[in-house]
Design an enzyme around this catalytic site. Structure first.
Site, mmCIF file in Angstrom:
data_model
loop_
_atom_site.group_PDB
_atom_site.id
_atom_site.type_symbol
_atom_site.label_atom_id
_atom_site.label_comp_id
_atom_site.label_asym_id
_atom_site.label_seq_id
_atom_site.Cartn_x
_atom_site.Cartn_y
_atom_site.Cartn_z
ATOM 1 N N ASN A 7 0.871 -1.172 0.000
ATOM 2 C CA ASN A 7 0.000 0.000 0.000
ATOM 3 C C ASN A 7 0.913 1.228 0.000
ATOM 4 O O ASN A 7 1.472 1.595 1.034
ATOM 5 C CB ASN A 7 -0.887 -0.049 1.253
ATOM 6 C CG ASN A 7 -1.825 1.135 1.353
ATOM 7 O OD1 ASN A 7 -1.782 2.063 0.528
ATOM 8 N ND2 ASN A 7 -2.667 1.119 2.366
ATOM 9 N N ARG A 91 -2.606 -2.128 -3.449
ATOM 10 C CA ARG A 91 -3.796 -1.320 -3.240
ATOM 11 C C ARG A 91 -3.730 -0.165 -4.231
ATOM 12 O O ARG A 91 -2.714 0.527 -4.317
ATOM 13 C CB ARG A 91 -3.803 -0.767 -1.817
ATOM 14 C CG ARG A 91 -4.960 0.158 -1.614
ATOM 15 C CD ARG A 91 -4.817 0.976 -0.366
ATOM 16 N NE ARG A 91 -5.985 1.813 -0.206
ATOM 17 C CZ ARG A 91 -5.984 2.946 0.475
ATOM 18 N NH1 ARG A 91 -4.888 3.370 1.051
ATOM 19 N NH2 ARG A 91 -7.078 3.658 0.573
ATOM 20 N N HIS A 180 -12.870 3.089 0.312
ATOM 21 C CA HIS A 180 -12.888 2.050 1.365
ATOM 22 C C HIS A 180 -13.581 0.778 0.880
ATOM 23 O O HIS A 180 -14.052 -0.027 1.686
ATOM 24 C CB HIS A 180 -13.646 2.521 2.630
ATOM 25 C CG HIS A 180 -12.965 3.607 3.402
ATOM 26 N ND1 HIS A 180 -13.662 4.637 3.996
ATOM 27 C CD2 HIS A 180 -11.665 3.829 3.681
ATOM 28 C CE1 HIS A 180 -12.814 5.439 4.620
ATOM 29 N NE2 HIS A 180 -11.588 4.973 4.441
ATOM 30 N N ARG A 241 -11.450 16.050 7.536
ATOM 31 C CA ARG A 241 -12.250 16.421 6.362
ATOM 32 C C ARG A 241 -13.657 16.844 6.774
ATOM 33 O O ARG A 241 -14.233 16.268 7.690
ATOM 34 C CB ARG A 241 -12.363 15.241 5.391
ATOM 35 C CG ARG A 241 -11.042 14.804 4.810
ATOM 36 C CD ARG A 241 -11.247 13.732 3.749
ATOM 37 N NE ARG A 241 -10.021 13.000 3.540
ATOM 38 C CZ ARG A 241 -9.914 11.678 3.565
ATOM 39 N NH1 ARG A 241 -10.982 10.922 3.783
ATOM 40 N NH2 ARG A 241 -8.753 11.102 3.353
ATOM 41 N N GLU A 384 -8.053 -5.074 5.319
ATOM 42 C CA GLU A 384 -7.936 -4.776 3.890
ATOM 43 C C GLU A 384 -6.795 -5.566 3.249
ATOM 44 O O GLU A 384 -6.899 -6.016 2.114
ATOM 45 C CB GLU A 384 -7.719 -3.270 3.703
ATOM 46 C CG GLU A 384 -8.997 -2.487 3.937
ATOM 47 C CD GLU A 384 -8.782 -1.026 4.234
ATOM 48 O OE1 GLU A 384 -8.262 -0.710 5.330
ATOM 49 O OE2 GLU A 384 -9.110 -0.200 3.379
#
Ligand code: ADP
Length: 396
Positions: A7, A91, A180, A241, A384
């Site tokens: 990743n 990823r 996600h 965010r 993940e």
């Protein structure tokens, strides 16, 4: 078969080496400060202490080389040579409309990912650099790309279109994509297994609540809506965010504060959300401490965060005409019982009924509903990397 999961971020690289025969994580780690002074790798062989190796990593190719050295070193390695890495799973953040599932990486695929870079200018370039580094170092090892957006490609048009002039979609593919996806897919499937049900018969809402956070409506195993959009800025209030807001705020701030679009973008992405409201931290652990000390602003921030999550769950119950389970995952979803409890307190009308004692858990799979609750409330830790490894194994 051993699969290396990578990743790549702009200055970091997370990795795991997984033996797919028994899904054992042989080692995992993180290269930090790639391209910056003081780069280093934190390497943890399974069942052993984490070691830190200082190293010169001017670019991702060097970082991949350090990872391979760490994995195959005599002292703290878990394989003898690089030949024991049978495939690499990458990823990739944005697959646009091109990729509705994971794919073997070929030159054509790389070209298509480059084309999606407009849609994820912060993420895709780093993912591509990682792919290129492996191509150079391990040219004969097959690679697979697993896209954050792929799981959401089942969203219908009515979900993904913005109410903007259609021509922008036609010209630029400007639409909602969602992120996600690897986590939402893993968690929803695992939740079905955990509940002993066929996922085809379930309507699940997954709340992935980490620093970045999103909610996903999974109907019969397919994503039919999710809270993030063209970029990960839409939806919930997150660590830094802003999530959903009136788009007119941009003009308002530009006029009042004399800010450029770039500056406003930075504020919306890096200085808003939990950090923005609390004026304290983007990390909920700091908020938890502050709440205990009676900090009202920290409490308000938590209320805003949970209210938004609950609003999305309610909306998705409408989108699917009911729900069977609400599932919590990621840093906060797995570890913060207060957040879970507060979110669920809005959902009793749907049939959610929390067993507060059972909800006092961290990082484990658990159904924390009261017996007889119509809707199950469940914690499922996300994984993940394992999902990327499984997809990679399946494809090669
Ligand atoms: P990222 O999106 O960066 O992967 P994480 O999934 O690690 O984020 O989630 C980060 C959030 O989860 C932070 O707000 C943090 O406070 C919270 N969190 C992570 N681990 C724990 C823990 N063990 N206990 C309580 N909160 C945690």
């Amino acid at each position: 078969m051993n699969i290396l999961v990578l990743n790549c971020g702009s200055s970091s690289l997370k990795y795991q080496l997984i033996n797919m025969e028994n899904e054992e994580v042989l080692a995992k780690g993180l290269c930090e400060r790639i391209g910056i002074d003081g780069s280093r790798i934190k390497h943890t062989p399974n069942g052993k202490e984490t070691i830190i190796i200082e190293g010169d990593m001017p670019d991702h190719k060097n970082a991949v080389q350090y990872v391979i050295e760490a994995l195959s070193s005599e002292e703290h390695g878990v394989i003898k040579t690089m030949d024991e890495i049978n495939a690499v799973g990458h990823r990739v953040v944005h697959g646009g409309e091109e990729f509705a599932c994971s794919t073997i990486i070929t030159d054509e695929v790389i070209e298509a990912v480059v084309k999606c870079t407009d849609l994820a200018p912060l993420h895709n370039p780093a993912n591509l650099i990682g792919i290129d580094a492996c191509k150079q170092i391990m040219p004969n090892v097959p690679m697979v790309g697993v896209f954050d957006t792929a799981f959401h490609q089942t969203m219908p048009e009515k979900t993904y279109l913005y109410a903007l002039p259609y021509d922008y979609y036609r010209k630029y593919k400007l639409r909602r994509y969602g992120f996600h996806g690897t986590s939402h897919k893993y968690v929803s499937h695992r939740a079905a297994e955990f509940l002993g049900k066929d996922i085809k018969d379930l309507k699940i809402v997954v709340c992935h609540l980490g620093n970045g956070a999103s909610v996903c409506a999974v109907d019969g195993g397919k994503s039919i809506d999710t809270s993030m959009g063209l970029t990960p800025l839409e939806g919930l209030a997150m660590g830094t965010r802003c999530g959903d807001m009136d788009p007119a705020i941009i003009q308002f701030l530009a006029d009042k504060e004399g800010l450029s679009i770039d500056e406003i973008n930075t504020i919306l992405n890096k200085k808003s959300g939990v950090l923005g409201i609390s004026e304290l931290s983007s990390d909920f652990r700091d908020l938890e401490d502050a709440i205990e000390e009676g900090n009202k602003k920290a409490e308000l921030t938590m209320n805003v965060f949970c209210y938004r999550v609950a609003k999305y769950v309610g909306a998705y119950a409408a989108a699917m005409n009911g729900i069977d389970a609400v599932v919590f995952t990621a840093g906060l979803g797995e570890n913060n019982g207060d957040v879970r409890s507060e979110v669920c307190s809005y959902l009793t009308f749907l049939g959610v009924d929390v067993d507060e004692e059972a909800n006092k858990c961290r990082g484990i799979e658990r159904d924390f509903s009261k017996e007889g609750a119509r809707v199950r409330s469940v914690v499922i830790p996300t994984d993940e990397e394992m999902m990327i490894a499984r997809e990679t194994a399946r494809l090669i």
